[in-house]
Design a protein around this motif. Structure first.
Motif, short mmCIF file in Angstrom:
data_model
loop_
_atom_site.label_atom_id
_atom_site.label_comp_id
_atom_site.label_asym_id
_atom_site.label_seq_id
_atom_site.Cartn_x
_atom_site.Cartn_y
_atom_site.Cartn_z
N HIS A 1 -1.45 -4.74 3.19
CA HIS A 1 -2.84 -4.90 3.65
C HIS A 1 -2.99 -6.23 4.39
CE1 HIS A 1 -7.38 -4.75 2.56
NE2 HIS A 1 -7.12 -4.06 3.65
N HIS B 1 -13.16 -4.22 7.12
CA HIS B 1 -11.81 -4.76 6.98
C HIS B 1 -11.78 -6.02 7.83
CE1 HIS B 1 -7.34 -4.87 6.91
NE2 HIS B 1 -7.56 -5.46 8.07
N ASP C 1 -11.00 -6.22 2.30
CA ASP C 1 -12.07 -5.25 2.53
C ASP C 1 -13.31 -5.71 1.77
OD1 ASP C 1 -10.23 -3.78 3.93
OD2 ASP C 1 -9.88 -2.33 2.31
N ARG D 1 0.80 -1.22 0.00
CA ARG D 1 0.00 0.00 0.00
C ARG D 1 0.83 1.27 0.00
NH1 ARG D 1 -5.58 -0.80 3.30
NH2 ARG D 1 -6.65 -1.16 1.32
ZN LIG Z 1 -8.56 -3.14 4.85
#
Ligand SMILES: [Zn+2]
Length: 282
Positions: free
Chosen positions: A172, A253, A176, A162
């Protein structure tokens, strides 16, 4: 008729029921399923100093090992102890895997570069969560088959490198799932709520222990419907989707942690096609 009878017998003998195994993908951020020597009682297995999950499947023992995202490809070792025998090492291979990059823009600059007071808070919270996820809870039949926890598609994958506002950040640690605020969030499997809190990055957060060091962590929740210490069933509504903590909008998340390391939740998802067309394509 035969099928329903077999189901009835299995339901009457819960202790004898075999545990399904997760997907074997021995890569950084994946789960390695490693066969262990035959022995009457469950072997005790450690990886990198941490206790590892061991389950019996179709009469054989298997170690279920979470491999850190930062691990390099190559040979790793399990330390295996069996009753009345000398400890032994079992080697296994970690295969390479490259995860894609993702560039994100976060409008609140404090959420990307926290102040020193906020950094103290973040450090305390991360130490608390690390200790929690490092805890090995005995359980003969940990829950290894997950359901998709919210009615929405996967909007961001596990392990992405990221960049926030152009700066590199840690990869990550979960996936998500996008859905409107207050959409229900369900327990991925049967377990026990071990932590409910509000954290700097994660916002309203719920952690469920699924046994033997396997945890499900839900972040950015709007509502949490369960309490610490409460047992939950698979598919039970435990909260709702929100946008609390560091997030670009409402989403769930979802981190799955095994032996203290985040792993790709897909290793434990038996069938995600029913509620997540985005996942089916992956
Ligand atoms: Zn996330």
């Amino acid at each position: 008729m035969k099928g329903s009878l077999a189901f009835l017998v299995a339901a009457l003998l819960p202790m004898a029921a075999a545990v399904g195994l997760p997907r074997n993908e021995p890569v950084p951020g994946g789960v390695a399923v490693i066969a262990l020597p035959a022995t009457a009682t469950s072997p005790r297995v450690h990886f990198d100093g941490r206790r590892v999950m061991v389950v019996k499947h179709a009469g054989h023992w298997y170690a279920i090992v979470g491999i850190p995202l930062a691990a390099a490809a190559g040979t790793e070792e399990l330390a295996v102890r069996m009753a009345g025998q000398r400890p032994r090492q079992i080697k296994f291979s970690v295969l390479p895997k490259r995860y894609p990059e993702q560039k994100l823009i976060i409008k609140n600059p404090q959420l990307v570069n926290p102040t020193s007071a906020e950094l103290d808070r973040i450090e305390r919270e991360q130490a608390h969560l690390r200790k929690l996820l490092d805890t090995w809870v005995p359980d003969r039949t940990p829950a290894l088959a997950f359901i998709w926890p919210a009615a929405g598609p996967e909007t961001s994958g596990f392990g992405l490198h990221r960049f926030l506002n152009g700066e590199p950040h840690s990869p990550h640690s979960g996936i998500d799932i996008g859905a409107p605020v207050d959409s229900p969030v369900r327990a991925p499997a049967a377990g026990t709520v071990v932590d409910v809190g509000h954290y700097y990055f994660c916002g309203h957060t719920l952690t469920i222990s699924l046994g033997q060091g396997l945890y499900s962590v839900y972040c950015h929740l709007n509502r949490i419907d369960v309490k610490r210490g409460q047992p939950v069933k698979q598919d039970q509504i435990v909260g709702s989707i929100g946008a609390t903590g560091r997030t670009t909008g409402p989403n769930l998340h979802w981190t799955v942690s095994l032996n203290g390391t985040p792993v790709d939740p897909h290793a434990f998802l038996i069938d995600t096609s029913a509620t997540s067309p985005a996942v089916q394509k992956r």
